[in-house]
Design a protein around this motif. Structure first.
Motif, PDB file in Angstrom:
ATOM      1  N   ASP A 121       0.868  -1.168   0.000  1.00  0.00           N
ATOM      2  CA  ASP A 121       0.000   0.000   0.000  1.00  0.00           C
ATOM      3  C   ASP A 121       0.911   1.226   0.000  1.00  0.00           C
ATOM      4  O   ASP A 121       1.608   1.493   0.987  1.00  0.00           O
ATOM      5  CB  ASP A 121      -0.892  -0.011   1.247  1.00  0.00           C
ATOM      6  CG  ASP A 121      -1.839   1.182   1.312  1.00  0.00           C
ATOM      7  OD1 ASP A 121      -1.636   2.164   0.562  1.00  0.00           O
ATOM      8  OD2 ASP A 121      -2.775   1.147   2.134  1.00  0.00           O
ATOM      9  N   PHE A 122       0.927   1.950  -1.099  1.00  0.00           N
ATOM     10  CA  PHE A 122       1.851   3.080  -1.240  1.00  0.00           C
ATOM     11  C   PHE A 122       1.707   4.093  -0.110  1.00  0.00           C
ATOM     12  O   PHE A 122       2.681   4.732   0.314  1.00  0.00           O
ATOM     13  CB  PHE A 122       1.650   3.767  -2.592  1.00  0.00           C
ATOM     14  CG  PHE A 122       0.391   4.598  -2.689  1.00  0.00           C
ATOM     15  CD1 PHE A 122       0.396   5.954  -2.366  1.00  0.00           C
ATOM     16  CD2 PHE A 122      -0.811   4.019  -3.084  1.00  0.00           C
ATOM     17  CE1 PHE A 122      -0.767   6.705  -2.426  1.00  0.00           C
ATOM     18  CE2 PHE A 122      -1.973   4.764  -3.151  1.00  0.00           C
ATOM     19  CZ  PHE A 122      -1.959   6.114  -2.809  1.00  0.00           C
ATOM     20  N   SER A 123       0.475   4.240   0.411  1.00  0.00           N
ATOM     21  CA  SER A 123       0.222   5.273   1.422  1.00  0.00           C
ATOM     22  C   SER A 123       0.845   4.947   2.770  1.00  0.00           C
ATOM     23  O   SER A 123       0.962   5.827   3.637  1.00  0.00           O
ATOM     24  CB  SER A 123      -1.284   5.502   1.583  1.00  0.00           C
ATOM     25  OG  SER A 123      -1.917   4.358   2.133  1.00  0.00           O
ATOM     26  N   THR A 124       1.248   3.703   2.970  1.00  0.00           N
ATOM     27  CA  THR A 124       1.919   3.323   4.219  1.00  0.00           C
ATOM     28  C   THR A 124       3.433   3.279   4.064  1.00  0.00           C
ATOM     29  O   THR A 124       4.150   3.117   5.057  1.00  0.00           O
ATOM     30  CB  THR A 124       1.434   1.934   4.704  1.00  0.00           C
ATOM     31  OG1 THR A 124       1.850   0.932   3.767  1.00  0.00           O
ATOM     32  CG2 THR A 124      -0.083   1.900   4.847  1.00  0.00           C
ATOM     33  N   VAL A 125       3.926   3.424   2.831  1.00  0.00           N
ATOM     34  CA  VAL A 125       5.362   3.303   2.562  1.00  0.00           C
ATOM     35  C   VAL A 125       6.006   4.659   2.294  1.00  0.00           C
ATOM     36  O   VAL A 125       7.118   4.937   2.757  1.00  0.00           O
ATOM     37  CB  VAL A 125       5.603   2.367   1.351  1.00  0.00           C
ATOM     38  CG1 VAL A 125       7.089   2.278   1.018  1.00  0.00           C
ATOM     39  CG2 VAL A 125       5.021   0.985   1.621  1.00  0.00           C
ATOM     40  N   LEU A 126       5.315   5.514   1.557  1.00  0.00           N
ATOM     41  CA  LEU A 126       5.897   6.785   1.114  1.00  0.00           C
ATOM     42  C   LEU A 126       5.501   7.930   2.039  1.00  0.00           C
ATOM     43  O   LEU A 126       4.371   7.990   2.511  1.00  0.00           O
ATOM     44  CB  LEU A 126       5.449   7.094  -0.318  1.00  0.00           C
ATOM     45  CG  LEU A 126       5.708   5.996  -1.358  1.00  0.00           C
ATOM     46  CD1 LEU A 126       5.154   6.415  -2.709  1.00  0.00           C
ATOM     47  CD2 LEU A 126       7.191   5.687  -1.460  1.00  0.00           C
ATOM     48  N   ARG A 127       6.426   8.876   2.235  1.00  0.00           N
ATOM     49  CA  ARG A 127       6.170  10.039   3.075  1.00  0.00           C
ATOM     50  C   ARG A 127       6.900  11.279   2.549  1.00  0.00           C
ATOM     51  O   ARG A 127       7.932  11.167   1.905  1.00  0.00           O
ATOM     52  CB  ARG A 127       6.643   9.779   4.521  1.00  0.00           C
ATOM     53  CG  ARG A 127       5.733   8.888   5.342  1.00  0.00           C
ATOM     54  CD  ARG A 127       4.402   9.577   5.676  1.00  0.00           C
ATOM     55  NE  ARG A 127       3.493   8.723   6.433  1.00  0.00           N
ATOM     56  CZ  ARG A 127       2.631   7.872   5.897  1.00  0.00           C
ATOM     57  NH1 ARG A 127       2.568   7.732   4.584  1.00  0.00           N
ATOM     58  NH2 ARG A 127       1.841   7.148   6.663  1.00  0.00           N
ATOM     59  N   ASP A 128       6.358  12.442   2.868  1.00  0.00           N
ATOM     60  CA  ASP A 128       7.007  13.730   2.618  1.00  0.00           C
ATOM     61  C   ASP A 128       7.314  13.992   1.154  1.00  0.00           C
ATOM     62  O   ASP A 128       8.379  14.506   0.805  1.00  0.00           O
ATOM     63  CB  ASP A 128       8.291  13.853   3.448  1.00  0.00           C
ATOM     64  CG  ASP A 128       8.008  13.856   4.950  1.00  0.00           C
ATOM     65  OD1 ASP A 128       6.973  14.405   5.348  1.00  0.00           O
ATOM     66  OD2 ASP A 128       8.821  13.287   5.700  1.00  0.00           O
ATOM     67  N   TYR A 129       6.347  13.671   0.299  1.00  0.00           N
ATOM     68  CA  TYR A 129       6.501  13.969  -1.127  1.00  0.00           C
ATOM     69  C   TYR A 129       5.977  15.379  -1.422  1.00  0.00           C
ATOM     70  O   TYR A 129       5.056  15.876  -0.766  1.00  0.00           O
ATOM     71  CB  TYR A 129       5.784  12.917  -1.977  1.00  0.00           C
ATOM     72  CG  TYR A 129       6.676  11.726  -2.234  1.00  0.00           C
ATOM     73  CD1 TYR A 129       7.216  11.485  -3.492  1.00  0.00           C
ATOM     74  CD2 TYR A 129       7.030  10.866  -1.192  1.00  0.00           C
ATOM     75  CE1 TYR A 129       8.071  10.413  -3.712  1.00  0.00           C
ATOM     76  CE2 TYR A 129       7.888   9.800  -1.401  1.00  0.00           C
ATOM     77  CZ  TYR A 129       8.408   9.584  -2.667  1.00  0.00           C
ATOM     78  OH  TYR A 129       9.272   8.537  -2.882  1.00  0.00           O
ATOM     79  N   ASP A 130       6.603  16.005  -2.419  1.00  0.00           N
ATOM     80  CA  ASP A 130       6.216  17.361  -2.798  1.00  0.00           C
ATOM     81  C   ASP A 130       5.019  17.365  -3.744  1.00  0.00           C
ATOM     82  O   ASP A 130       4.182  18.273  -3.695  1.00  0.00           O
ATOM     83  CB  ASP A 130       7.394  18.072  -3.491  1.00  0.00           C
ATOM     84  CG  ASP A 130       8.594  18.208  -2.581  1.00  0.00           C
ATOM     85  OD1 ASP A 130       8.601  19.130  -1.752  1.00  0.00           O
ATOM     86  OD2 ASP A 130       9.528  17.378  -2.698  1.00  0.00           O
ATOM     87  N   VAL A 131       4.958  16.354  -4.611  1.00  0.00           N
ATOM     88  CA  VAL A 131       3.931  16.318  -5.654  1.00  0.00           C
ATOM     89  C   VAL A 131       3.451  14.886  -5.842  1.00  0.00           C
ATOM     90  O   VAL A 131       4.248  13.942  -5.767  1.00  0.00           O
ATOM     91  CB  VAL A 131       4.482  16.847  -7.005  1.00  0.00           C
ATOM     92  CG1 VAL A 131       3.405  16.795  -8.093  1.00  0.00           C
ATOM     93  CG2 VAL A 131       5.021  18.267  -6.855  1.00  0.00           C
ATOM     94  N   VAL A 132       2.156  14.725  -6.086  1.00  0.00           N
ATOM     95  CA  VAL A 132       1.592  13.448  -6.529  1.00  0.00           C
ATOM     96  C   VAL A 132       0.837  13.711  -7.835  1.00  0.00           C
ATOM     97  O   VAL A 132       0.031  14.647  -7.914  1.00  0.00           O
ATOM     98  CB  VAL A 132       0.637  12.824  -5.503  1.00  0.00           C
ATOM     99  CG1 VAL A 132      -0.005  11.564  -6.082  1.00  0.00           C
ATOM    100  CG2 VAL A 132       1.365  12.493  -4.204  1.00  0.00           C
ATOM    101  N   LEU A 133       1.099  12.881  -8.851  1.00  0.00           N
ATOM    102  CA  LEU A 133       0.339  12.939 -10.104  1.00  0.00           C
ATOM    103  C   LEU A 133      -0.545  11.700 -10.161  1.00  0.00           C
ATOM    104  O   LEU A 133      -0.060  10.576 -10.293  1.00  0.00           O
ATOM    105  CB  LEU A 133       1.277  12.980 -11.312  1.00  0.00           C
ATOM    106  CG  LEU A 133       0.603  12.953 -12.697  1.00  0.00           C
ATOM    107  CD1 LEU A 133      -0.410  14.078 -12.843  1.00  0.00           C
ATOM    108  CD2 LEU A 133       1.649  13.018 -13.806  1.00  0.00           C
ATOM    109  N   ASN A 134      -1.857  11.911 -10.051  1.00  0.00           N
ATOM    110  CA  ASN A 134      -2.810  10.806  -9.998  1.00  0.00           C
ATOM    111  C   ASN A 134      -3.548  10.656 -11.327  1.00  0.00           C
ATOM    112  O   ASN A 134      -4.023  11.637 -11.910  1.00  0.00           O
ATOM    113  CB  ASN A 134      -3.836  11.033  -8.891  1.00  0.00           C
ATOM    114  CG  ASN A 134      -4.900   9.956  -8.887  1.00  0.00           C
ATOM    115  OD1 ASN A 134      -4.600   8.778  -8.708  1.00  0.00           O
ATOM    116  ND2 ASN A 134      -6.143  10.342  -9.128  1.00  0.00           N
ATOM    117  N   SER A 135      -3.680   9.404 -11.773  1.00  0.00           N
ATOM    118  CA  SER A 135      -4.462   9.103 -12.975  1.00  0.00           C
ATOM    119  C   SER A 135      -5.430   7.958 -12.698  1.00  0.00           C
ATOM    120  O   SER A 135      -5.997   7.383 -13.636  1.00  0.00           O
ATOM    121  CB  SER A 135      -3.528   8.732 -14.129  1.00  0.00           C
ATOM    122  OG  SER A 135      -2.688   7.644 -13.764  1.00  0.00           O
TER     123      SER A 135
END
Length: 333
Positions: free
Chosen positions: A199-213
Motif C-alpha cells: 500500500d503506497f500510502s503506508t510506505v511513502l512520506r514527505d513527497y512534494d507532488v503526486v500525479l494521480n491518474s
C-alpha cells in the motif's frame, strides 16, 4: 475521406470506418495527411459519453486525439508551416478526429515532428507528453531535488511523466504491477511500489507532488504521502470549480462540479496541501519544447502495440483493457 466514426454514445456502438467529407480549412488551420494516430483513455471516455455535458460533439463523430503526419495545405494566415512538413499534434479538443485520412488542426496546436522518431512513435507522444508537461512543469512547477509520486508508471502518461521528472532532477516514485517493475525502473523510477503487494500510502512520506491518474480511493490516499504545502494533481478527476470556470460551463454544471470535488478539496485543505485537476490542452509551443527533449534523448516514446487502420476497434479495446505499457497506435498510412 475514410474515417473511424461513431454514430452515438455508449458501448453498443463499436464504431465503424466510413466515408465523410474532408474537414474544412480555416485561415489559421493546417490540413494534415494522417500517417499515425494513437489511442488514449480519453477516446474511450468520449465514446461512452462521459464528457458529453462539457464537450458537446455532433454525430457522426470521428474519434482520435493524437496525430502525426504531413502538411497538405495551410490556411491563409499560417506562416510557420508549409506543405511537406512532418508534424505532430494533440488535436484541438473541440474538433478532434485523428482516426481519419486527414485532419485540420490549428497552427498554434502544431509542432514539427522530432527528427529522430518514426511517425508511429511521434503519434504516441502529444497528449501524454503535454499532460505530463502541464501537470509537472506548468502546474506543480517541479524542481530539482523535489520528490514526486507518479501513479500508474507503466501507462501512457506515467511512462512519459517519469522521464520528464527525472530530466528535471526530481526523485521519482511510482506504482505499478509486479510484471512492470523492471520496465518503470528502466524509465528512471527511483522507488517502485508494487500495488499488488504494498500500500503506497503506508510506505511513502514527505513527497512534494503526486500525479494521480487512477480512481477516488487512490486519490484520497495520495494526500497521506504529501508533505505540508505539497500538491496533489489529478488528471482523472474530479474536476474543480476553477476548471469549470475556465471552461465557462453553465451554472448548473459548475454547481455539480463543486459538489463532486468538495470532498477531496476539503480533505486537501485540512492536510494543508493543494488539489488541482488538470485537463490537458493542445499547445504547439510546449510540444516544440517536447520535440527538443525527444531529439536530445531525454524523453523516449513508449509504444506497446501498433494496429492497422482497419483494426481501430481492436486498438480501442486493447487500450481500454489497461494492459498496455505506454501507448497503442493506429497506423493510418
Amino acid at each position: 475521406m475514410k474515417a473511424f466514426i461513431i454514430d452515438r454514445y455508449g458501448k453498443k456502438d463499436p464504431g465503424r470506418i466510413g466515408d465523410i467529407p474532408e474537414p474544412p480549412l480555416r485561415d489559421d488551420d493546417v490540413l494534415i495527411q494522417v500517417h499515425a494516430a494513437s489511442v488514449n483513455p480519453l477516446d474511450a471516455k468520449i465514446k461512452r459519453g462521459e464528457f458529453k455535458l462539457i464537450l458537446p460533439y455532433r454525430f457522426p463523430l470521428v474519434l482520435g486525439n493524437d496525430v502525426a503526419g504531413k502538411v497538405v495545405r495551410v490556411g491563409a494566415r499560417v506562416r510557420q508551416f508549409q506543405p511537406g512538413d512532418e508534424v505532430y499534434a494533440r488535436a484541438d479538443v473541440d474538433r478532434m478526429g485523428a482516426f481519419a485520412e486527414f485532419i485540420a488542426v490549428k497552427a498554434s496546436s502544431l509542432a514539427l515532428k522530432p527528427a529522430n522518431v518514426s511517425m508511429v512513435e511521434a503519434a504516441s507522444l502529444p497528449l501524454v507528453a503535454l499532460t505530463a508537461w502541464q501537470a509537472l512543469m506548468e502546474t506543480a512547477k517541479l524542481k530539482s531535488g523535489q520528490k514526486v509520486l507518479i501513479h500508474a508508471g507503466s501507462g501512457g502518461v506515467g511512462s512519459i511523466a517519469i522521464q520528464l521528472a527525472k530530466h528535471l532532477g526530481a526523485g521519482v516514485a511510482t506504482t505499478t504491477s509486479t510484471a512492470n517493475i523492471s520496465f518503470v525502473k528502466a524509465l528512471g523510477a527511483d522507488v517502485v511500489i508494487d500495488y499488488r503487494q504494498q500500500d503506497f500510502s503506508t510506505v511513502l512520506r514527505d513527497y512534494d507532488v503526486v500525479l494521480n491518474s487512477l480512481g477516488s480511493d487512490v486519490l484520497h490516499k495520495s494526500i497521506q504521502v504529501l508533505k505540508p504545502g505539497g500538491h496533489l494533481i489529478s488528471i482523472s478527476g474530479p474536476p474543480t470549480p476553477t476548471f469549470a470556470a475556465a471552461r465557462d460551463l453553465p451554472w448548473p454544471l459548475r454547481q455539480a462540479v463543486r459538489v463532486l470535488s468538495h470532498g477531496i478539496r476539503r480533505k486537501a485543505k485540512q492536510k494543508n496541501v493543494e488539489y488541482t485537476f488538470v485537463f490537458n490542452r493542445a499547445d504547439g509551443a510546449q510540444l516544440q519544447q517536447i520535440t527538443t527533449l525527444v531529439e536530445s534523448g531525454a524523453i523516449l516514446p513508449v509504444v506497446d502495440k501498433v494496429f492497422s487502420f482497419d483494426d481501430t476497434v481492436q486498438a480501442l479495446a486493447y487500450s481500454d483493457s489497461g494492459r498496455a505499457k505506454g501507448k497503442v497506435v493506429v497506423r493510418v498510412r
